[in-house]
Write a protein that holds these residues in place. Sequence first.
Motif, PDB file in Angstrom:
ATOM      1  N   LEU A  91      -5.144  -2.437  54.799  1.00 52.34           N
ATOM      2  CA  LEU A  91      -4.737  -3.228  53.647  1.00 52.34           C
ATOM      3  C   LEU A  91      -5.944  -3.861  52.961  1.00 52.34           C
ATOM      4  CD1 LEU A  91      -1.611  -5.044  55.146  1.00 52.34           C
ATOM      5  CD2 LEU A  91      -1.691  -2.907  53.827  1.00 52.34           C
ATOM      6  N   VAL A  92      -5.789  -4.160  51.696  1.00 53.58           N
ATOM      7  CA  VAL A  92      -6.848  -4.796  50.919  1.00 53.58           C
ATOM      8  C   VAL A  92      -7.316  -6.076  51.595  1.00 53.58           C
ATOM      9  CG1 VAL A  92      -7.319  -6.002  48.739  1.00 53.58           C
ATOM     10  CG2 VAL A  92      -6.214  -3.758  48.712  1.00 53.58           C
ATOM     11  N   ARG A  93      -6.387  -6.878  52.115  1.00 52.72           N
ATOM     12  CA  ARG A  93      -6.763  -8.167  52.729  1.00 52.72           C
ATOM     13  C   ARG A  93      -7.733  -7.996  53.899  1.00 52.72           C
ATOM     14  NH1 ARG A  93      -1.288  -8.485  54.270  1.00 52.72           N
ATOM     15  NH2 ARG A  93      -1.008 -10.205  52.838  1.00 52.72           N
ATOM     16  N   GLU A  94      -7.731  -6.808  54.515  1.00 52.90           N
ATOM     17  CA  GLU A  94      -8.630  -6.549  55.633  1.00 52.90           C
ATOM     18  C   GLU A  94     -10.062  -6.267  55.187  1.00 52.90           C
ATOM     19  OE1 GLU A  94      -6.844  -3.747  58.507  1.00 52.90           O
ATOM     20  OE2 GLU A  94      -5.009  -4.040  57.359  1.00 52.90           O
ATOM     21  N   LEU A  95     -10.255  -5.897  53.931  1.00 51.52           N
ATOM     22  CA  LEU A  95     -11.584  -5.557  53.420  1.00 51.52           C
ATOM     23  C   LEU A  95     -12.163  -6.584  52.458  1.00 51.52           C
ATOM     24  CD1 LEU A  95     -11.154  -1.760  52.565  1.00 51.52           C
ATOM     25  CD2 LEU A  95     -12.113  -2.780  54.630  1.00 51.52           C
ATOM     26  N   ALA A 106      -6.031  -6.003  42.446  1.00 57.40           N
ATOM     27  CA  ALA A 106      -5.352  -5.511  43.647  1.00 57.40           C
ATOM     28  C   ALA A 106      -4.510  -6.642  44.221  1.00 57.40           C
ATOM     29  CB  ALA A 106      -6.375  -5.037  44.673  1.00 57.40           C
ATOM     30  N   ARG A 107      -3.568  -6.258  45.072  1.00 58.56           N
ATOM     31  CA  ARG A 107      -2.767  -7.219  45.833  1.00 58.56           C
ATOM     32  C   ARG A 107      -3.250  -7.183  47.286  1.00 58.56           C
ATOM     33  NH1 ARG A 107       0.532  -3.774  43.980  1.00 58.56           N
ATOM     34  NH2 ARG A 107       1.409  -3.324  46.031  1.00 58.56           N
ATOM     35  N   PRO A 108      -3.188  -8.289  47.994  1.00 50.45           N
ATOM     36  CA  PRO A 108      -3.693  -8.304  49.365  1.00 50.45           C
ATOM     37  C   PRO A 108      -2.916  -7.394  50.310  1.00 50.45           C
ATOM     38  CG  PRO A 108      -2.569 -10.366  48.856  1.00 50.45           C
ATOM     39  CD  PRO A 108      -2.678  -9.599  47.575  1.00 50.45           C
ATOM     40  N   ASP A 109      -1.635  -7.140  50.004  1.00 50.73           N
ATOM     41  CA  ASP A 109      -0.793  -6.356  50.901  1.00 50.73           C
ATOM     42  C   ASP A 109      -0.706  -4.876  50.529  1.00 50.73           C
ATOM     43  OD1 ASP A 109       0.555  -6.890  48.557  1.00 50.73           O
ATOM     44  OD2 ASP A 109       2.493  -7.188  49.534  1.00 50.73           O
ATOM     45  N   GLU A 110      -1.483  -4.431  49.553  1.00 50.15           N
ATOM     46  CA  GLU A 110      -1.435  -3.011  49.201  1.00 50.15           C
ATOM     47  C   GLU A 110      -2.454  -2.221  50.025  1.00 50.15           C
ATOM     48  OE1 GLU A 110      -3.083  -1.293  45.453  1.00 50.15           O
ATOM     49  OE2 GLU A 110      -3.482  -3.388  44.961  1.00 50.15           O
ATOM     50  N   GLU A 111      -2.240  -0.937  50.114  1.00 45.97           N
ATOM     51  CA  GLU A 111      -3.162  -0.082  50.861  1.00 45.97           C
ATOM     52  C   GLU A 111      -4.522  -0.074  50.180  1.00 45.97           C
ATOM     53  OE1 GLU A 111      -1.801   3.813  51.874  1.00 45.97           O
ATOM     54  OE2 GLU A 111       0.159   3.065  52.504  1.00 45.97           O
ATOM     55  N   ALA A 112      -5.555  -0.267  50.973  1.00 44.24           N
ATOM     56  CA  ALA A 112      -6.908  -0.316  50.439  1.00 44.24           C
ATOM     57  C   ALA A 112      -7.257   0.970  49.702  1.00 44.24           C
ATOM     58  CB  ALA A 112      -7.897  -0.585  51.565  1.00 44.24           C
ATOM     59  N   GLY A 113      -6.821   2.087  50.200  1.00 46.22           N
ATOM     60  CA  GLY A 113      -7.115   3.362  49.553  1.00 46.22           C
ATOM     61  C   GLY A 113      -6.623   3.427  48.122  1.00 46.22           C
ATOM     62  N   ASN A 114      -5.474   2.837  47.857  1.00 42.71           N
ATOM     63  CA  ASN A 114      -4.941   2.815  46.489  1.00 42.71           C
ATOM     64  C   ASN A 114      -5.821   1.958  45.573  1.00 42.71           C
ATOM     65  OD1 ASN A 114      -2.821   4.429  47.309  1.00 42.71           O
ATOM     66  ND2 ASN A 114      -1.415   2.717  47.568  1.00 42.71           N
ATOM     67  N   ARG A 172      -8.183   3.110  42.302  1.00 43.81           N
ATOM     68  CA  ARG A 172      -8.172   2.486  40.972  1.00 43.81           C
ATOM     69  C   ARG A 172      -9.575   2.085  40.548  1.00 43.81           C
ATOM     70  NH1 ARG A 172      -3.944  -0.058  42.778  1.00 43.81           N
ATOM     71  NH2 ARG A 172      -4.833  -2.139  42.811  1.00 43.81           N
ATOM     72  N   MET A 173     -10.367   1.608  41.499  1.00 42.98           N
ATOM     73  CA  MET A 173     -11.750   1.252  41.187  1.00 42.98           C
ATOM     74  C   MET A 173     -12.500   2.491  40.697  1.00 42.98           C
ATOM     75  SD  MET A 173     -12.462  -1.256  44.429  1.00 42.98           S
ATOM     76  CE  MET A 173     -14.154  -1.680  44.049  1.00 42.98           C
ATOM     77  N   ARG A 174     -12.303   3.595  41.364  1.00 39.83           N
ATOM     78  CA  ARG A 174     -12.953   4.850  40.967  1.00 39.83           C
ATOM     79  C   ARG A 174     -12.464   5.293  39.594  1.00 39.83           C
ATOM     80  NH1 ARG A 174     -13.061   9.728  45.054  1.00 39.83           N
ATOM     81  NH2 ARG A 174     -14.913   8.624  45.700  1.00 39.83           N
ATOM     82  N   GLU A 175     -11.154   5.257  39.392  1.00 35.43           N
ATOM     83  CA  GLU A 175     -10.557   5.688  38.126  1.00 35.43           C
ATOM     84  C   GLU A 175     -11.092   4.892  36.940  1.00 35.43           C
ATOM     85  OE1 GLU A 175      -6.180   5.453  35.959  1.00 35.43           O
ATOM     86  OE2 GLU A 175      -6.289   5.389  38.145  1.00 35.43           O
ATOM     87  N   ASP A 192     -17.821  -3.707  50.120  1.00 40.45           N
ATOM     88  CA  ASP A 192     -16.895  -4.072  51.204  1.00 40.45           C
ATOM     89  C   ASP A 192     -16.268  -2.816  51.800  1.00 40.45           C
ATOM     90  OD1 ASP A 192     -17.224  -6.835  50.691  1.00 40.45           O
ATOM     91  OD2 ASP A 192     -15.515  -6.869  49.312  1.00 40.45           O
ATOM     92  N   ALA A 193     -15.822  -1.924  50.916  1.00 37.47           N
ATOM     93  CA  ALA A 193     -15.162  -0.700  51.368  1.00 37.47           C
ATOM     94  C   ALA A 193     -16.129   0.196  52.140  1.00 37.47           C
ATOM     95  CB  ALA A 193     -14.571   0.045  50.177  1.00 37.47           C
TER      96      ALA A 193
END
Length: 139
Positions: A4-8, A81-89, A93-96, A118-119
């Motif tokens: 999850l985003v919150r982990e990174l 981003a939201r803290p509970d969304e998958e980091a990969g998503n 978006r950052m790449r896009e 961070d990633a």
Amino acid sequence: MAQLVRELMTDRPVTLSADTPVQQAATTMRDAGIGAVLVMDGDEMCGIVTDRDIVVRALADRSDLSGCTLREVCSERLVTARPDEEAGNAIARMREHAVRRIPVLDGERPIGMLSIGDAATDRDPNSALADISAARGNT
């Protein structure tokens, strides 16, 4: 299980008022060892300012920065981003959108910042980007 985003993310992002002078923002970034601040208009996030924004949108266009505020140089089109969304998503978006960092919001409230550094540090710790991101700054 997906990460999850919150982990990174880096929590407690630095926020400044839209009326903050650019010079003060630059000093804040230097002192905190960061490359971006979130710009707030009251309780609402209205943009993000990076060290590059200060150079390209303020310093390069003006000989006198005394009246220049963050409102004038911030990027207003935000990718978040939201803290509970998958980091990969969020990373996709950052790449896009070709951005290096995105605010993490809990509802409308900024609670963190996710950067490509961070990633990289977490997902590919042996990469050059991870090494650079983990290194102490040269200031």
